[in-house]
Design an enzyme around this catalytic site. Structure first.
Site, PDB file in Angstrom:
ATOM      1  N   ASP A  44      13.000  14.461  -1.556  1.00 58.72           N
ATOM      2  CA  ASP A  44      12.470  13.411  -2.422  1.00 58.72           C
ATOM      3  C   ASP A  44      10.953  13.454  -2.258  1.00 58.72           C
ATOM      4  O   ASP A  44      10.430  13.142  -1.191  1.00 58.72           O
ATOM      5  CB  ASP A  44      13.025  12.050  -1.990  1.00 58.72           C
ATOM      6  CG  ASP A  44      12.541  10.902  -2.860  1.00 58.72           C
ATOM      7  OD1 ASP A  44      11.638  11.117  -3.702  1.00 58.72           O
ATOM      8  OD2 ASP A  44      13.046   9.790  -2.699  1.00 58.72           O
ATOM      9  N   HIS A  45      10.249  13.869  -3.297  1.00 58.83           N
ATOM     10  CA  HIS A  45       8.800  14.027  -3.211  1.00 58.83           C
ATOM     11  C   HIS A  45       8.093  12.730  -2.831  1.00 58.83           C
ATOM     12  O   HIS A  45       7.017  12.758  -2.258  1.00 58.83           O
ATOM     13  CB  HIS A  45       8.230  14.568  -4.532  1.00 58.83           C
ATOM     14  CG  HIS A  45       8.359  13.608  -5.671  1.00 58.83           C
ATOM     15  ND1 HIS A  45       9.459  13.583  -6.496  1.00 58.83           N
ATOM     16  CD2 HIS A  45       7.536  12.629  -6.102  1.00 58.83           C
ATOM     17  CE1 HIS A  45       9.306  12.623  -7.397  1.00 58.83           C
ATOM     18  NE2 HIS A  45       8.144  12.037  -7.179  1.00 58.83           N
ATOM     19  N   HIS A 107      13.837   6.930  -4.272  1.00 56.80           N
ATOM     20  CA  HIS A 107      12.647   6.499  -3.552  1.00 56.80           C
ATOM     21  C   HIS A 107      12.866   5.198  -2.778  1.00 56.80           C
ATOM     22  O   HIS A 107      12.596   5.121  -1.582  1.00 56.80           O
ATOM     23  CB  HIS A 107      11.469   6.304  -4.510  1.00 56.80           C
ATOM     24  CG  HIS A 107      11.173   7.483  -5.390  1.00 56.80           C
ATOM     25  ND1 HIS A 107      11.356   8.792  -4.998  1.00 56.80           N
ATOM     26  CD2 HIS A 107      10.690   7.543  -6.655  1.00 56.80           C
ATOM     27  CE1 HIS A 107      10.995   9.602  -5.969  1.00 56.80           C
ATOM     28  NE2 HIS A 107      10.582   8.874  -6.992  1.00 56.80           N
TER      29      HIS A 107
END
Length: 184
Positions: A44-45, A107
């Protein structure tokens, strides 16, 4: 032909990981048919953002916070992920994912994992994952009626500045889109 008998074989998967529990499970089964679990990296960036990376250091590196970061001293935690951007060039992706899949499922849940987990026995990937999974397994799962009662979804409209477009005015977004760009 991408797998090799020599060297390292890795699979990196960027979120969202499926569009439902069923599709995520199907993806997982496909991955496991060719890779062992330690070869699969679900990334997850958002976790690369500096503020998010600071959570474990602030939380577990400060003895006072470490001792008081629990249900006896913290009554409520609210996670807000706010962006100033529109969808920019992401309309093709965003109109299929929306805020719920893009921001909440990935996120926000990862941040909640960092905030709510017990201190892991080590900071290895497997121990962190296990600590987060303990948190996730205790979250309440809402049925459809409870979702309607407890969640708000919306779509951003035109801003005050001339450059602030509404979601449906963004390039490549259908004018009749009902896609959520806000979730609470």
């Amino acid at each position: 032909g991408l797998m090799s008998d020599t060297g390292y074989n890795r699979l990196m998967v960027e979120k969202p990981f499926g569009t439902s529990y069923k599709t995520a499970e199907e993806l997982q089964n496909q991955f496991e048919s060719g890779f062992s679990d330690d070869q699969i990296f679900r990334i997850d960036h958002y976790l690369g953002k500096e503020m998010v990376q600071n959570i474990p250091a602030v939380r577990f590196g400060n003895p006072i916070l470490d001792a008081t970061w629990n249900k006896n001293y913290i009554k409520n935690v609210q996670v807000t992920l706010a962006e100033q951007l529109g969808v920019e060039e992401r309309a093709g992706y965003y109109n299929t994912a929306g805020a719920l899949l893009d921001m909440i499922q990935n996120h926000a849940f990862q941040i909640v994992g960092w905030l709510a987990m017990e201190k892991p026995s080590s900071f290895s990937d497997t121990d962190i994952r296990a600590a987060k999974n303990t948190v996730f397994s205790k979250l309440k799962m809402y049925d459809e009626r409870e979702v309607v009662a407890n969640f708000v979804r919306g779509q951003y409209g035109r801003g005050r500045e001339v450059w602030q477009k509404s979601y449906t005015e963004e390039p490549n977004v259908p004018a009749d889109s009902k896609n959520d760009t806000y979730v609470a």
